[in-house]
Design an enzyme around this catalytic site. Sequence first.
Site, mmCIF file in Angstrom:
data_model
loop_
_atom_site.group_PDB
_atom_site.id
_atom_site.type_symbol
_atom_site.label_atom_id
_atom_site.label_comp_id
_atom_site.label_asym_id
_atom_site.label_seq_id
_atom_site.Cartn_x
_atom_site.Cartn_y
_atom_site.Cartn_z
ATOM 1 C CB THR A 237 -85.430 58.559 -79.886
ATOM 2 O OG1 THR A 237 -86.305 57.814 -80.736
ATOM 3 C CG2 THR A 237 -84.745 57.556 -78.963
ATOM 4 C CG ASP A 238 -90.607 58.258 -81.661
ATOM 5 O OD1 ASP A 238 -89.490 57.758 -81.925
ATOM 6 O OD2 ASP A 238 -91.487 58.427 -82.530
ATOM 7 C CD GLU A 239 -86.342 54.360 -82.929
ATOM 8 O OE1 GLU A 239 -85.807 53.274 -82.721
ATOM 9 O OE2 GLU A 239 -86.132 55.047 -83.947
ATOM 10 C CE1 TYR B 276 -80.541 55.615 -81.156
ATOM 11 C CE2 TYR B 276 -82.790 54.991 -81.727
ATOM 12 C CZ TYR B 276 -81.834 55.969 -81.480
ATOM 13 O OH TYR B 276 -82.188 57.298 -81.556
ATOM 14 C CE LYS C 30 -81.020 58.830 -77.735
ATOM 15 N NZ LYS C 30 -79.959 59.898 -77.800
HETATM 16 P P1 NAD Z 1 -76.248 60.933 -86.401
HETATM 17 O O1 NAD Z 1 -75.842 59.499 -86.314
HETATM 18 O O2 NAD Z 1 -76.481 61.543 -87.737
HETATM 19 O O3 NAD Z 1 -75.150 61.832 -85.675
HETATM 20 C C1 NAD Z 1 -74.544 61.465 -84.461
HETATM 21 C C2 NAD Z 1 -73.321 62.352 -84.257
HETATM 22 O O4 NAD Z 1 -72.749 62.030 -82.996
HETATM 23 C C3 NAD Z 1 -72.232 62.163 -85.320
HETATM 24 O O5 NAD Z 1 -71.736 63.401 -85.741
HETATM 25 C C4 NAD Z 1 -71.163 61.365 -84.574
HETATM 26 O O6 NAD Z 1 -69.851 61.624 -85.058
HETATM 27 C C5 NAD Z 1 -71.346 61.884 -83.159
HETATM 28 N N1 NAD Z 1 -70.851 60.934 -82.156
HETATM 29 C C6 NAD Z 1 -71.098 59.598 -82.092
HETATM 30 N N2 NAD Z 1 -70.441 59.059 -81.047
HETATM 31 C C7 NAD Z 1 -69.788 60.086 -80.423
HETATM 32 C C8 NAD Z 1 -68.971 60.161 -79.277
HETATM 33 N N3 NAD Z 1 -68.674 59.074 -78.559
HETATM 34 N N4 NAD Z 1 -68.467 61.362 -78.922
HETATM 35 C C9 NAD Z 1 -68.753 62.471 -79.643
HETATM 36 N N5 NAD Z 1 -69.513 62.455 -80.754
HETATM 37 C C10 NAD Z 1 -70.043 61.272 -81.131
HETATM 38 O O7 NAD Z 1 -77.541 61.052 -85.480
HETATM 39 P P2 NAD Z 1 -78.803 62.016 -85.613
HETATM 40 O O8 NAD Z 1 -79.823 61.352 -86.457
HETATM 41 O O9 NAD Z 1 -78.349 63.396 -85.911
HETATM 42 O O10 NAD Z 1 -79.342 61.951 -84.121
HETATM 43 C C11 NAD Z 1 -78.874 62.874 -83.134
HETATM 44 C C12 NAD Z 1 -79.568 62.578 -81.817
HETATM 45 O O11 NAD Z 1 -80.988 62.658 -81.972
HETATM 46 C C13 NAD Z 1 -79.292 61.160 -81.303
HETATM 47 O O12 NAD Z 1 -79.117 61.245 -79.908
HETATM 48 C C14 NAD Z 1 -80.560 60.383 -81.648
HETATM 49 O O13 NAD Z 1 -80.777 59.351 -80.705
HETATM 50 C C15 NAD Z 1 -81.611 61.467 -81.533
HETATM 51 N N6 NAD Z 1 -82.809 61.294 -82.382
HETATM 52 C C16 NAD Z 1 -82.690 61.050 -83.723
HETATM 53 C C17 NAD Z 1 -83.835 60.941 -84.512
HETATM 54 C C18 NAD Z 1 -83.737 60.717 -86.000
HETATM 55 O O14 NAD Z 1 -84.778 60.536 -86.657
HETATM 56 N N7 NAD Z 1 -82.564 60.749 -86.609
HETATM 57 C C19 NAD Z 1 -85.095 61.084 -83.928
HETATM 58 C C20 NAD Z 1 -85.177 61.338 -82.551
HETATM 59 C C21 NAD Z 1 -84.024 61.451 -81.788
HETATM 60 P P1 TYD Z 2 -84.846 54.161 -90.066
HETATM 61 O O1 TYD Z 2 -84.667 55.324 -90.978
HETATM 62 O O2 TYD Z 2 -83.713 53.233 -89.844
HETATM 63 O O3 TYD Z 2 -85.396 54.757 -88.683
HETATM 64 P P2 TYD Z 2 -85.985 53.973 -87.376
HETATM 65 O O4 TYD Z 2 -85.709 52.542 -87.481
HETATM 66 O O5 TYD Z 2 -85.192 54.611 -86.280
HETATM 67 O O6 TYD Z 2 -87.438 54.306 -87.340
HETATM 68 O O7 TYD Z 2 -86.069 53.294 -90.595
HETATM 69 C C1 TYD Z 2 -87.363 53.845 -90.775
HETATM 70 C C2 TYD Z 2 -88.297 52.722 -91.163
HETATM 71 O O8 TYD Z 2 -87.922 52.250 -92.461
HETATM 72 C C3 TYD Z 2 -88.212 51.517 -90.248
HETATM 73 O O9 TYD Z 2 -89.504 50.944 -90.103
HETATM 74 C C4 TYD Z 2 -87.314 50.534 -91.002
HETATM 75 C C5 TYD Z 2 -87.605 50.863 -92.450
HETATM 76 N N1 TYD Z 2 -86.464 50.644 -93.387
HETATM 77 C C6 TYD Z 2 -86.639 49.869 -94.543
HETATM 78 O O10 TYD Z 2 -87.734 49.342 -94.818
HETATM 79 N N2 TYD Z 2 -85.571 49.694 -95.381
HETATM 80 C C7 TYD Z 2 -84.340 50.252 -95.124
HETATM 81 O O11 TYD Z 2 -83.394 50.026 -95.908
HETATM 82 C C8 TYD Z 2 -84.186 51.053 -93.946
HETATM 83 C C9 TYD Z 2 -82.872 51.695 -93.614
HETATM 84 C C10 TYD Z 2 -85.273 51.234 -93.113
#
Ligand code: NAD
Ligand code: TYD
Length: 343
Positions: free
Chosen positions: A125-127, A153, A157
Amino acid sequence: MTILVTGGAGFIGANFVYLELDKHPEDRIVCLDKLTYAGNLETLKEALDKPNFRFVKGDICDRDAVFALFEEEKPDIVVNFAAESHVDRSIEDPGIFLKTNILGTQVLMDASREYKVKRYHQVSTDEVYGDLPLDRPDLFFTEETPLKTSSPYSSSKAGADLLVNAYHRTFDLPTTISRCSNNYGPYQFPEKLIPLMIANALDEKPLPVYGQGLNVRDWLYVEDHCKAIDLIIRKGEVGQVYNIGGHNEMKNIDIVKIICQELDKPESLITYVTDRKGHDMRYAIDPAKIHRDLGWLPETMFADGIKMTIKWYLDHKDWWQRIVSGDYMKYYEEMYGERLRQA
Ligand code: NAD
Ligand code: TYD
């Protein structure tokens, strides 16, 4: 070719499973997922009918189970999406983030070494780069930006990313890492900003905006992220990191207002609540490398993507309404109850 997709019952992993099944029907996809609160087998229901798809319920931290699966399937490529992914939860309980995100990655890479996979891809992630100030719009994260995390978090990562680079350098594991900005689209769990606001607006519940809503995120439609990963695992160079993002920076408050407008709901639902601890101000990705080296560009503009996403949530109420009950209600009360009462 057999591709092991971990975390494929979650948001981005499931979208990736569907993209691969559609784009590469010659490949076999094995999904390993623990089905935590964020994983949902229903999301994969159309994949489960395909002969070249297999779902295995299991934990990436369970060394014996992971090695047994590698022995059975001998995957060519591993794509690790499995993670605890929600910043707010990591603030409440960091332990599970360190376990799954770091130690789980170690187990997968140990198995990948033992079974000589051709590629281990880490979805990051970019985080991991921390945040940028609002008054320096000229700054972006490049692959050379130092890791400097803010939340448990993002720290977990970043820890995993460092370990991936160590396994590449020390053991010659053929790794790649992608670092993507915030995703939105179908199947995102309604604890994240966009689906949470859609679900609450539809129910005319308060829309809890943290702080003043001025934090900036760089939003990318999930399918564009999945297409970038597909390119990296097939054409990317081993040992490399690729940033993924679409130059689509938006303030949280503007996103929430767009959702109100699209759903024809009053902005009076917007409720400013206590800010997130350590809240990152701005994320902004420079995706020049993946464009230059692999020809990737985002295809979905935010104006279209947000409409498609809202329509998806309207058409799939069953999917998220089942989730927004039970355990999730308990989480919602713990996370928002007091903040909303104080607002
Ligand atoms: P999500 O929380 O929707 O899904 C995570 C999945 O992993 C779930 O299906 C969960 O059951 C599974 N999981 C959790 N712990 C596990 C374990 N111990 N063993 C096997 N499976 C397990 O997450 P997401 O938003 O789909 O993100 C997926 C990946 O992408 C993550 O690694 C996250 O850090 C990365 N990512 C997410 C975003 C975003 O905006 N959502 C952006 C950049 C990177
Ligand atoms: P989120 O979807 O949790 O992603 P991330 O924290 O990984 O960027 O949140 C996106 C942005 O929205 C973040 O700045 C936090 C804000 N946010 C709210 O203002 N209210 C909410 O209820 C949530 C879940 C997030």
